[in-house]
Write an enzyme that holds these catalytic residues in place. Structure first.
Site: not given
Lengths: 275, 275
Positions: A96-97
């Site tokens: 989830k960058r």
């Protein structure tokens, strides 16, 4: 791994299962805790047991990072093990960058060069220049959050703009100008049921990574009914439901049983769909 | 570090500067590349040189992760160095994390237990249950993305709902039911200029972490004019503008000069504000 190779794996093995490696040391069987690297020992056993029934593995970075360097060593060993022994399995870094361009570029470097994985999950809040650096790698994939499986997905993702378009729909639409069905997938939670119809209206071809079957309560049948395409178009993830299916020395067999059960249900769904 | 301690540091040192440790091995001076750990050697010199002029350090995880285990070792050493030598500096893990509850809990564990840092940046897309696990730690802070400094901030953050409320405003409003000015800050990019007025209408007391002064073009004066509160309420970050101010053996002195320049401008702004 490119789209054609992924589709080939799915129809050959008759499964679109992704096994989530959310390995939590407090939940692994007691007898593994004396191993030099309990997390890796657990992952290795789970992988060997479930590989015939899945096409993808999704290590969740949070779990590895939370043990510091030891955790990241276990992550690296897990990745190496997968690449050496199961090179036709698709690997997803669930991370989830997403950050400003020069920072996203470093995250892309991490997952696509340093670890050479197939894909990474990315959060869309910061917009195009936070996603694009990940899309510049040939043969690599962005899996962009669209409509997630958790309760909080209702807080912002469903907000309608003046024309009635919901935020997740705007994410789906805008991002199709950044990537293609060859390098961009979306996260859509299984708990969202009939929303898959709305998703498919906007993104008819893109693969969807679908968490939320099992522990979170989503239904495989409903996901397939509304979300499956002629190329399958789905990677359905199960983490806790598979890897913690058993707690004793037979944990790997229990995981295999659970994965095979899901594979069998998936084979039925694939046969039902017209190819 | 709690709010009162942070405010005390700001008014004692007459600075609200945060130095961003976005350490890129391709940009550090040549002579450091022979060190055993060039990233740590660079950070240590930058920290020693800039500590008198700033109240916070913000290592950007992307840069450390991109060098794998070596990078994470440099990160850990940097954190330890800060905690041992500069215990009154506030430390921000710039990580932009956020995931379903059980995963955010692991990220919170990483940054607040494993590394014991003061704060972590969090992305709001997944809503309340993705943020709450970070808010459960006493004396620790969430710094939630509201309105970021990059071009892509316009893609989704400015989208208006039916009542004319923009997404970043909804994030500011809703999240105030999750946290308080004692444990929740917001990221607002310096490039957003007069938007700070709108932000302060919704969040009059919360601290704002402000990136985008310097390399990204934001103005310190404008940020202060519209964003400063009686408690200061601002942490203004500069990364590239300070840490890469010089390229030779005098890089640390160059960084110190640049940091002092900013501190002096900040002292003027603090004096101007009524306390």
């Amino acid at each position: 791994m490119n789209r054609q190779q992924l589709i080939h794996q799915i129809f050959t093995k008759k499964t679109f299962l992704c096994v989530g490696l959310d390995t939590d040391i407090s939940k692994i069987p007691e007898h593994l805790k004396n191993e030099t690297d309990p997390i890796f020992a657990f992952n290795k056993a789970i992988i060997d047991a479930t590989a015939p029934y899945c096409v993808a593995y999704k290590p969740n970075l949070a779990f590895y990072e939370s043990y510091g360097l030891k955790g990241m060593m276990a992550f690296e060993k897990t990745i190496q093990y997968l690449k050496n022994h199961y090179p036709t399995h698709f690997i997803i870094a669930d991370a989830k960058r997403g950050d400003i361009g020069n920072t996203s570029k470093m995250y892309a470097r991490t997952f696509f060069e340093e670890y050479d994985l197939d894909s990474v999950t990315v959060a869309p809040y910061m917009g195009e220049d936070s996603v694009n650096p990940f899309l510049e790698y040939n043969g690599k994939w962005v899996i962009l959050l669209a409509l997630t499986s958790n309760k909080g997905s209702h807080d912002f993702q469903l907000t309608e703009d003046k024309s009635g378009e919901r935020l997740f729909e705007k994410v789906l639409k805008n991002s199709q100008e950044w990537g293609t069905p060859e390098n961009l997938m979306y996260v859509v939670g299984a708990t969202q049921g009939r929303m898959f119809e709305d998703i498919r209206r906007i993104a008819p071809e893109h693969f969807l990574l679908v968490p939320g079957v099992g522990a979170q309560g989503g239904s495989l049948q409903e996901v397939c009914k509304y979300g499956m395409t002629k190329d399958c178009g789905l990677l359905v993830n199960s983490s806790r439901g598979i890897i913690y299916a058993g707690k004793g020395t037979d944990f790997a067999e229990a995981a295999a049983r659970k994965a095979r059960e899901m594979q069998e249900e998936m084979a039925v769904e694939l046969n039902r769909s017209v190819r």
